[in-house]
Design an enzyme around this catalytic site. Structure first.
Site, mmCIF file in Angstrom:
data_model
loop_
_atom_site.group_PDB
_atom_site.id
_atom_site.type_symbol
_atom_site.label_atom_id
_atom_site.label_comp_id
_atom_site.label_asym_id
_atom_site.label_seq_id
_atom_site.Cartn_x
_atom_site.Cartn_y
_atom_site.Cartn_z
ATOM 1 N N GLU B 164 0.831 -1.211 0.000
ATOM 2 C CA GLU B 164 0.000 0.000 0.000
ATOM 3 C C GLU B 164 0.870 1.268 0.000
ATOM 4 O O GLU B 164 0.562 2.230 -0.697
ATOM 5 C CB GLU B 164 -0.943 0.016 1.209
ATOM 6 C CG GLU B 164 -2.191 -0.838 1.035
ATOM 7 C CD GLU B 164 -3.206 -0.266 0.028
ATOM 8 O OE1 GLU B 164 -3.087 0.918 -0.332
ATOM 9 O OE2 GLU B 164 -4.094 -1.014 -0.393
ATOM 10 N N GLU B 167 2.317 1.671 -3.476
ATOM 11 C CA GLU B 167 1.309 2.089 -4.451
ATOM 12 C C GLU B 167 0.941 3.558 -4.280
ATOM 13 O O GLU B 167 0.838 4.309 -5.244
ATOM 14 C CB GLU B 167 0.027 1.252 -4.298
ATOM 15 C CG GLU B 167 0.105 -0.131 -4.916
ATOM 16 C CD GLU B 167 -1.156 -0.958 -4.678
ATOM 17 O OE1 GLU B 167 -1.118 -2.160 -4.968
ATOM 18 O OE2 GLU B 167 -2.167 -0.403 -4.186
ATOM 19 N N GLU B 168 0.705 3.966 -3.033
ATOM 20 C CA GLU B 168 0.185 5.322 -2.806
ATOM 21 C C GLU B 168 1.267 6.395 -2.900
ATOM 22 O O GLU B 168 0.983 7.529 -3.282
ATOM 23 C CB GLU B 168 -0.514 5.399 -1.434
ATOM 24 C CG GLU B 168 -1.785 4.559 -1.371
ATOM 25 C CD GLU B 168 -2.662 4.870 -0.169
ATOM 26 O OE1 GLU B 168 -2.278 5.720 0.670
ATOM 27 O OE2 GLU B 168 -3.744 4.264 -0.064
#
Lengths: 288, 288
Positions: B164, B167-168
């Site tokens: 995460e 990705e972010e």
């Protein structure tokens, strides 16, 4: 006010009855929700659904949800035929969903984990509370194991541990800590599993086993429990007994539970290491 | 060998094709499983199902499972009509179940929890990695929050946290600890939620935000993060910042991850407090 009341209050009821479209409410993410509470002929449903979908496409809607009570299972095939897929099901309803935009969907996933507890309960003689189960893979093996069980829908982990010990052995306990937890995958129906190992303090000692599920229950010296081949040969169980011994020696701290509330005043338990005494005292929200 | 292969190998295939009964396999709990892989007319299915049920009742079977791929949604209503209920659904199939005995059922429950992570990533200047989300309830509020996200099906918590953050924000990290976790109820679709707050060590510092979901991302001094009204007014978020400060002062220990295997050689992560150095050394299964 419950969470569901809050959530409903935020939805805007769209009145379309009698308009040749299905009744629906808008959700907060640019989608619509159809609650099929009344029975309907499957052909009527199919034509209303197609007309409604056309309108929602024009309106730029995103996700379309249909909640179908099991009494209306005659409508499942019609929804699938126009492109709906299953999202999740509970005993009494099926939730179907359709993503309108041409982009990858941002729909929330189905629940992915089952949650269980194992209970480590020790008396002042360093004897641990163990059981022999009537069903399941340990049945008839003579293996003494900790009380374990599934966390019920909507139940807190700390509450579930106390309940399972009481049900299986009749012993009253108080929750102390989550000592460790394990995440595993591809269990029943390929779902994942989270098992929380909880330490509990006994408030009674007189065992009354649950006749339907437990063949035997006893207080067992921890070294006898640890000496079982089943424990010794299993990397995980062997390591967990090491954790208990470290805990008994005062060298180990698990996670305590703290009831907190969020900005919406919803209550939930936070599990954290309570070893730093200044931590709780420094929180302006904490009331001892 | 995967878990599903093991499980299938233990099932005994019962050949009943052409016998006027449905094809089924026996499970390990005195029940039977019907895998409807081929299409069938709904009336034919209804009559085969009734005949099969009669035989299973005579044989003293317990739970009867029907796994219906979504292509065969025409058969759902027939199964419900003879008394089946929904057990769970995934995008491409619906699982129905029928409990034959007159006793309360001992069927396993559906998955009850969604699992998510929050990522606490700090650089050597005591700046924390924060984002502003494009969607959801914080969108457009100007609130800086930690990267959060859902744990995918079959994904480990420690892996999900790293993914995460990457990705972010484009930042590479290494998993350190679960600092705390929160269990809440009646979230989306009334399911429960487990959120694991993970501390990660950054291996890169150059932020590249995810255009589709993140409006902005930055390294922010932890005192600025903690001073946001959104954090200060929220009992839970305020307390979590106290935990991070305690961790930075060297006074806090969360749960580390350890890959262990059970007797069936299935691998899974155990999360535990690794503060007692003798703990791992004393385990005969541990290989440093």
């Amino acid at each position: 006010m419950s969470a569901s009341t809050v959530s409903l209050a935020k939805e805007e009821k769209v009145q379309v009855k009698g308009s040749g479209l299905l009744n629906s409410v808008e959700d907060q993410h640019g989608g619509v929700i159809i609650n099929m509470e009344e029975p309907m002929d499957s052909l009527d449903f199919a034509s209303l659904l197609e007309a409604s979908l056309s309108q929602w496409k024009e309106q730029g809607k995103k996700g379309v949800w249909i909640k179908l009570p099991i009494e209306h299972s005659n409508l499942v095939a019609s929804a699938v035929k126009v492109g709906f897929r299953y999202h999740h099901a509970e005993p009494h309803y099926l939730m179907l969903v359709y993503w309108i935009p041409d982009t990858p969907d941002t729909l929330p996933a189905n629940a992915s984990h089952r949650v269980g507890i194992g209970a480590f309960v020790m008396n002042t003689n360093r004897e641990v509370l163990v059981v022999q189960e009537s069903n399941g893979r340990f049945s008839g093996t003579g293996i003494w194991k900790l009380p374990t069980g599934a966390v019920n829908e909507g139940e807190d982990i700390c509450t579930a541990a106390i309940r399972e010990v009481k049900e299986e052995t009749g012993i009253d306990t108080e929750f102390v800590e989550v000592l460790a937890f394990r995440q595993s995958h591809k269990a029943f129906f390929q779902k994942s599993d989270l098992l929380f190992l909880c330490m509990l303090q006994p408030h009674s000692l007189n065992i009354q086993r649950q006749a339907s599920e437990i063949d035997a229950a006893q207080w067992m010296p921890i070294q006898d429990y640890a000496a079982q081949p089943f424990v010794q040969e299993n990397e995980l169980f062997d390591f967990l007994t090491k954790i208990w011994l470290s805990k008994l020696d005062g060298k180990y701290t698990g996670f305590s539970s703290l009831l907190t509330s969020t900005s919406s005043l919803k209550k939930s338990y936070l599990y954290f290491n309570n070893n730093d005494p200044s931590l709780l005292l420094s929180s302006k929200h904490y009331q001892p």
